[in-house]
Motif scaffolding. Sequence first.
Motif, PDB file in Angstrom:
ATOM      1  N   VAL A 229       0.018  10.595  -6.374  1.00  0.00           N
ATOM      2  CA  VAL A 229       0.365  11.338  -4.797  1.00  0.00           C
ATOM      3  C   VAL A 229       1.756  12.573  -4.835  1.00  0.00           C
ATOM      4  O   VAL A 229       1.929  12.660  -3.768  1.00  0.00           O
ATOM      5  CB  VAL A 229       0.934  10.412  -3.796  1.00  0.00           C
ATOM      6  N   THR A 234       4.812  15.317  -2.531  1.00  0.00           N
ATOM      7  CA  THR A 234       4.269  13.790  -1.554  1.00  0.00           C
ATOM      8  C   THR A 234       3.855  13.908  -0.708  1.00  0.00           C
ATOM      9  O   THR A 234       3.231  13.255  -0.180  1.00  0.00           O
ATOM     10  CB  THR A 234       5.710  13.332  -3.337  1.00  0.00           C
ATOM     11  N   GLY A 238       0.435  14.544  -0.751  1.00  0.00           N
ATOM     12  CA  GLY A 238      -0.261  13.460  -1.194  1.00  0.00           C
ATOM     13  C   GLY A 238      -0.156  12.394  -0.050  1.00  0.00           C
ATOM     14  O   GLY A 238      -1.476  11.850   0.213  1.00  0.00           O
ATOM     15  N   VAL A 242      -3.562  10.478   1.454  1.00  0.00           N
ATOM     16  CA  VAL A 242      -3.938   9.726   1.233  1.00  0.00           C
ATOM     17  C   VAL A 242      -4.683   8.380   2.292  1.00  0.00           C
ATOM     18  O   VAL A 242      -5.726   7.989   2.272  1.00  0.00           O
ATOM     19  CB  VAL A 242      -2.696   8.681   0.564  1.00  0.00           C
ATOM     20  N   VAL A 259      -0.554   3.547  -3.347  1.00  0.00           N
ATOM     21  CA  VAL A 259       0.236   4.913  -4.376  1.00  0.00           C
ATOM     22  C   VAL A 259       0.709   5.120  -5.080  1.00  0.00           C
ATOM     23  O   VAL A 259       1.702   3.712  -5.544  1.00  0.00           O
ATOM     24  CB  VAL A 259       0.679   5.558  -2.982  1.00  0.00           C
ATOM     25  N   SER A 273       7.463   7.822   2.843  1.00  0.00           N
ATOM     26  CA  SER A 273       5.945   6.901   2.566  1.00  0.00           C
ATOM     27  C   SER A 273       5.950   5.647   3.252  1.00  0.00           C
ATOM     28  O   SER A 273       4.467   6.341   3.691  1.00  0.00           O
ATOM     29  CB  SER A 273       5.800   6.671   0.799  1.00  0.00           C
TER      30      SER A 273
END
Length: 483
Positions: A229, A234, A238, A242, A259, A273
Amino acid sequence: MKTPQGRALHTDLYQLTMMQTYVKQGLHHRRGVFDMFFRELPFGNGYAVFAGLQHILDYVTGLEFSPEDLEYLKKKGFSKEFRDYLMDFRFTGDIYSVSEGEIIFPNEPVVTVVATIMEAMLIETALLNIFNHETLIATKASRIKQVVGSKPIAEFGARRGHGLDASLYGSRAAYIGGFDGTSLVAAGKAFDIPIVGTMSHAFIQSFPDELSAFMAYGRENAGNVVLLVDTYNTLKSGIPNVIAAAGSLAAQGITVDAVRLDSGDLAYLSKESRRLLDDAGFREIKILASNDLDENLIMELEMQGAQIDRYAVGTKLITAYDQPALGGVYKLVGIEQDGEIIPKIKISDDIKKIVNPGRKQLYRIINPYTQKAEADYLTCHDENFPLSGRNLVLFDPIDIWKRKTVKTYEAIPLHRQVVTKGKPCLPPVSLEEIRSYAATALNRFWSEHKRKTNPQDYPLDLSVQLWNTKNQLISEIRSHYED
């Protein structure tokens, strides 16, 4: 795996020149005893994990000189008499060793070779090469695993290994040390290690955009969908991609497994994340972290509450980055005289470098009530040492005033014969069994010996008989050159 062709020459030149001298002098059938050990623990660790025994057995039992080897030695000036001897060379000696995966400490004879001095000398370089490398990597892996705990961790270091063999056998050693898998497919095939992997930045860059790369990868790799990612951004690209890909793939019955974070502030990025994935309803997607990790960085991440479920470690493991040499040695401790093996000793101004002479047996002293190791105990090979008893007095072989008495003990013999007359003499042991044994063996030690920083020294003590033999030989040698 069998010994590749040409490995008979995997030895230092002086081994061959000394061997040629023995042949010329008619001394090549004389037997000797050699111990392989190391003097200092690596990485500031409190223990080491022995790895490489199966590799050693494959090398020793498959050792022979090819016609090409002999032709090369002819060009280098070695005599016909010596080359004729090498033509039929096979290792015919005996080897004693601790089990692969055993926890070992400085100055303990890990492997003992009893063979003609020719045979024992020829294999020295290769045995040290294998022992120094694989034990170092297994120890580093165990050290990292102690920090990670139960979280899965994989070895990703093949491309940074110091050559193909170093990467291949490094993967095996890391698995023994407690890692759960490797990215190296060759290691998976050779040793049946679970193989794991993700995707590269180049793969993502080769598509028109990140989302299309994720979708293509997911459709073709169901069951192993780990998405990288950090190619662009990110948190802004990313992870949102995702989430989009995971939703579309779910409609096709495909799950995004994890990930991978490979750069930036891993603690912060993992927390953010995790928040974004959870808010989108993807709590099951795991977070994998890589990027030049080692035990120190992983400990910091764990202390900061990083939301990382899995780790991948490459460079710092496969190269033993902070200490790339174990310093193992291979020393003559006995030589045949009048048909009997007599103890020999090498002395030094550095008392720690004076070897323990003669053939020996190594025991692990266990407290039967705690089932923890109290010390390792080295005796003469023919010494009658009871495997259980009371009031065993242990003393430091250098600072002999340091003593303690173990009121009740059980002794585990650590040496086993693994080669008899050049042939393996024990049933094969699977890599899974070795890995399991390493974990069980480590559990015998108190946490004070396993801590990452300033571990408690673990004692290796000598029996009174061995200590007296050692000091008698030192006195005899010194008497020859002292007034």
